[in-house]
Design an enzyme around this catalytic site. Sequence first.
Site, PDB file in Angstrom:
ATOM      1  N   MET A   1      38.692  36.656  40.361  1.00 53.97           N
ATOM      2  CA  MET A   1      38.872  37.314  41.651  1.00 53.97           C
ATOM      3  C   MET A   1      40.336  37.334  42.041  1.00 53.97           C
ATOM      4  SD  MET A   1      35.788  35.587  43.872  1.00 53.97           S
ATOM      5  CE  MET A   1      34.107  35.491  43.239  1.00 53.97           C
TER       6      MET A   1
ATOM      7  N   SER B   1      40.215  33.035  36.112  1.00 58.06           N
ATOM      8  CA  SER B   1      39.547  32.409  37.251  1.00 58.06           C
ATOM      9  C   SER B   1      38.038  32.506  37.069  1.00 58.06           C
ATOM     10  CB  SER B   1      40.014  33.068  38.561  1.00 58.06           C
ATOM     11  OG  SER B   1      39.484  32.404  39.683  1.00 58.06           O
ATOM     12  N   THR B   2      37.333  33.178  37.971  1.00 60.57           N
ATOM     13  CA  THR B   2      35.875  33.254  37.906  1.00 60.57           C
ATOM     14  C   THR B   2      35.418  33.828  36.568  1.00 60.57           C
ATOM     15  OG1 THR B   2      35.949  33.728  40.268  1.00 60.57           O
ATOM     16  CG2 THR B   2      33.831  34.001  39.164  1.00 60.57           C
TER      17      THR B   2
ATOM     18  N   HIS C   1      41.719  28.733  37.673  1.00 59.69           N
ATOM     19  CA  HIS C   1      41.503  28.298  39.052  1.00 59.69           C
ATOM     20  C   HIS C   1      40.305  27.354  39.110  1.00 59.69           C
ATOM     21  CE1 HIS C   1      43.447  32.312  40.537  1.00 59.69           C
ATOM     22  NE2 HIS C   1      44.336  31.427  40.153  1.00 59.69           N
TER      23      HIS C   1
ATOM     24  N   ASP D   1      46.105  36.952  41.453  1.00 62.31           N
ATOM     25  CA  ASP D   1      47.069  35.935  41.033  1.00 62.31           C
ATOM     26  C   ASP D   1      47.620  36.300  39.660  1.00 62.31           C
ATOM     27  OD1 ASP D   1      48.555  33.595  41.009  1.00 62.31           O
ATOM     28  OD2 ASP D   1      46.903  32.356  40.266  1.00 62.31           O
TER      29      ASP D   1
END
Length: 369
Positions: A300, A180-181, A207, A303
């Site tokens: 973050m 993600s991030t 994401h 998931d």
Amino acid sequence: MTNSRKIKVLVIDDSAFMRKTLTFMLESAGDIEVIATAKDGPEGYEMIRKYQPDVVTLDFEMPGLNGLETLEKIMKDCPVPVLMVSSFTTAGADITIKALSMGAVDFLSKEPSSIISGVMKIKDELIYKIRNIYKQNSIATRLKRISNISVSGKQAAKQKTDNANWLPAFEIKAILIGISTGGPLSLQKVIPHLHAQLPVPVIIVQHMPPMFTFSLADRLNKLSELTVKEASNEDVLEPSKVYFAPGGKHLLASHSTGFITLKISDIPDNTLYKPSVDVTLNSLIDIYGKSVLPVIMTGMGKDGLEAVKRIKQIGGYAIAQDEESSVVYGMPRAIVDNNLADLILPLDKIAFQINKIFNYEYSNAGNVV
């Protein structure tokens, strides 16, 4: 928030309306203070040096020094966490991916169709991202270090165990990367270094909203010997190919006339993230069982945790990125803290370990050594 002082934010945008609107939204949170605003890159750069903000929001389209040029100067001379503000367009997506690959922590996309309604829609997301960026320890220093990482397979990987030659005891048939991030910057240190003849498919769940995953896949495809693409409906999973889950959609694997194909879906519609690592990994487990290897990287939240629990229960393996090389140590932390990681690897050793599973090593160009 439990911090005694407010989060200091600098807003850089050539639009007076946007400067006022972003300031209003941020300060409505109560724990965020906009310490200054700047109308262009040079002014913003000087204000960063003067005020030392915790987080900077940076627009792309500005006269003189544009957003990318400003970001490059910031990351070189005075690294600070930067949140890019992007138009929700194909061109905006390409520039955003470049910015994230240069060291921007994250981005916000605003829809151009209606400036006022489009901007106000991002309020909650803006505040959420500013808070989460602020929580990360030494993020500016970490970003600069990650940007400068030179990937090499010559050193042994840091591991959960003392076994420097860790390898799965059974055949791995697919790789799932959940991220993600910090993904665009970090994936550049992994995908281009995977061997050209990797005998399994790689599925990436990053994401992101629509269009951005296409731009990211295209960028990585140009840097890699493997074919990298955004997944399409009915794509057949093939070795030596990397498939990105499309932004804003789930990616599912299924059996189809002797092949394993991919399906793009809006279901389930109750997940926190779309695409979701848990959803995609569970569909791969349904087909491959324990023979799919999850690699959980920077991001973050948590998931991927539930699906990784499932694969561990049936005898599978899992790899997590380490804290020091993660832009945001959330998703991999969830794996490590629940004792699910067989290996905890720094960013520059992830491609090396994947190649090693299939008896490949590589030079910095991704070739056999």
